[in-house]
Enzyme design. Structure first.
Site, PDB file in Angstrom:
ATOM      1  N   HIS A 129       0.818  -1.215   0.000  1.00  8.15           N
ATOM      2  CA  HIS A 129       0.000   0.000   0.000  1.00  8.15           C
ATOM      3  C   HIS A 129       0.862   1.281   0.000  1.00  8.15           C
ATOM      4  O   HIS A 129       0.956   1.981  -0.990  1.00  8.15           O
ATOM      5  CB  HIS A 129      -0.886   0.029   1.262  1.00  8.15           C
ATOM      6  CG  HIS A 129      -1.887  -1.075   1.364  1.00  8.15           C
ATOM      7  ND1 HIS A 129      -2.854  -1.342   0.401  1.00  8.15           N
ATOM      8  CD2 HIS A 129      -2.100  -1.979   2.348  1.00  8.15           C
ATOM      9  CE1 HIS A 129      -3.594  -2.349   0.791  1.00  8.15           C
ATOM     10  NE2 HIS A 129      -3.174  -2.760   1.956  1.00  8.15           N
TER      11      HIS A 129
HETATM   12  O1  RIB Z   1      -5.562   0.587   3.731  1.00 11.04           O
HETATM   13  C1  RIB Z   1      -4.155   0.605   3.786  1.00 11.04           C
HETATM   14  C2  RIB Z   1      -3.679   1.786   4.573  1.00 11.04           C
HETATM   15  O2  RIB Z   1      -4.176   1.697   5.906  1.00 11.04           O
HETATM   16  C3  RIB Z   1      -2.150   1.836   4.706  1.00 11.04           C
HETATM   17  O3  RIB Z   1      -1.736   3.167   4.759  1.00 11.04           O
HETATM   18  C4  RIB Z   1      -1.903   1.157   6.020  1.00 11.04           C
HETATM   19  O4  RIB Z   1      -0.711   1.654   6.661  1.00 11.04           O
HETATM   20  C5  RIB Z   1      -3.088   1.569   6.815  1.00 11.04           C
HETATM   21  O5  RIB Z   1      -2.806   2.826   7.371  1.00 11.04           O
END
Ligand code: RIB
Ligand code: CA
Length: 310
Positions: free
Chosen positions: A242
């Protein structure tokens, strides 16, 4: 080409930590003016501590860290400790950082740094958008010196990862996401649609670990932890990359496909709170927002390996 001035606002968080390792390893391309932290995955105190831990591990004590908001703008806080571990850094072993965060609040630091920058600054947000939203509300004029805001958040065709229809970062502070999307001059959004294409599979994390060196080992450790949780939750093989995807976008935009969009955030429904309604019926001339649809996952991991290598 001179290094691009950026500021990273994050909630480390395992994948935020890998994003920081990647950014810290690219001083030729990214001039990191500051790391600001926000309550999200874990508390504001822990996200600030964790950013300092990763900064020390990366040998980048030259970059100041500023702790920020301890809760979202309106809704009640929601953490993700179950996914990031009690420390917020999964199973990573670390010492307490010798240098902690500065005393200035992150929101004030964002306003000051962006206002004083000689050339426009790129803001990267990999957690709830609270700090950047408040900076824009406190000093709307900083928008004139923001080159781009790159946000990890939202979901369109993938559905949500914290509710049926919402991704965590937007769900955690939907009002802040709305402020950023409507007040920043140019916003590039990397949501689950693209991050779910970039998976830290076992062969990929093994290749990372095989590079040797502390930062590659830490990145592999962090991603292995995430992959274990991802697997345990039945969410596929390999943790989605992510937050590192935002840094990969800045380092190698050719690895991604983005298209103009209008993105509306649900801020009131108890069922769809934090949903991102991504509408492609708009031209680039009509919107400053882009939604990233695709990524070359192998290319992203080649980039990560090249930067993590000792
Ligand atoms: O959905 C993924 C996000 O949510 C990423 O930034 C992870 O670190 C959480 O914060
Ligand atoms: Ca994050």
């Amino acid at each position: 080409m001179p290094a691009r001035p950026i500021l990273i606002d994050c909630d480390p968080g395992v994948d935020d930590a890998v994003a920081l390792l990647l950014a810290f390893a690219a001083p030729d391309a990214l001039d990191i003016r500051a790391v600001t932290t926000v309550a999200g995955n874990v508390s504001a105190g822990l996200t600030a501590r964790n950013a300092c831990v990763i900064r020390a591990l990366a040998g980048r004590e030259d970059v100041p860290v500023f702790a920020g908001c301890t809760r979202p703008m309106v809704r009640a806080p929601i953490e993700a400790e179950h996914f990031h571990g009690e420390s917020g850094l999964g199973a990573l072993a670390f010492d307490a950082p010798a240098r902690g965060p500065e005393t200035e609040h992150a929101v004030n630091a964002i306003v000051r740094i962006v206002s004083e920058a000689v050339q426009p600054v790129t803001l990267v947000i990999t957690g709830p958008c609270t700090n950047v939203a408040l900076a824009l509300l406190l000093a709307p004029g900083i928008a004139d010196n923001i080159a781009e805001v790159v946000v990890m958040g939202g979901a369109r065709s993938e559905g949500g990862n914290v509710t049926a229809s919402a991704e965590y970062n937007i769900f955690a502070d939907p009002h802040a996401a709305h402020v950023v999307l409507t007040m920043a001059p140019a916003v590039t959004v990397l949501g689950l649609d693209v991050t779910h294409q970039i998976r830290a599979t076992a062969p990929r994390t093994a290749a990372l670990a095989g590079l040797g060196g502390a930062r590659a080992a830490a990145a592999a450790n962090l991603l292995d932890f995430s992959s274990e949780v991802t697997r345990a939750w039945g969410q596929g093989e390999g943790a989605p990359l992510h937050d590192p995807a935002t840094i990969a976008w800045l380092l190698a935009p050719h690895l991604f496909t983005a298209r103009p969009a209008r993105i509306a955030v649900e801020m009131s429904s108890p069922i769809t709170l934090g949903h991102t309604a991504v509408d492609f019926h708009v031209t680039a001339a009509e919107t400053g927002v882009r939604w990233v649809t695709d990524a070359d996952a192998e290319g992203v991991f080649s980039l990560l390996n090249a930067r993590m290598a000792p």
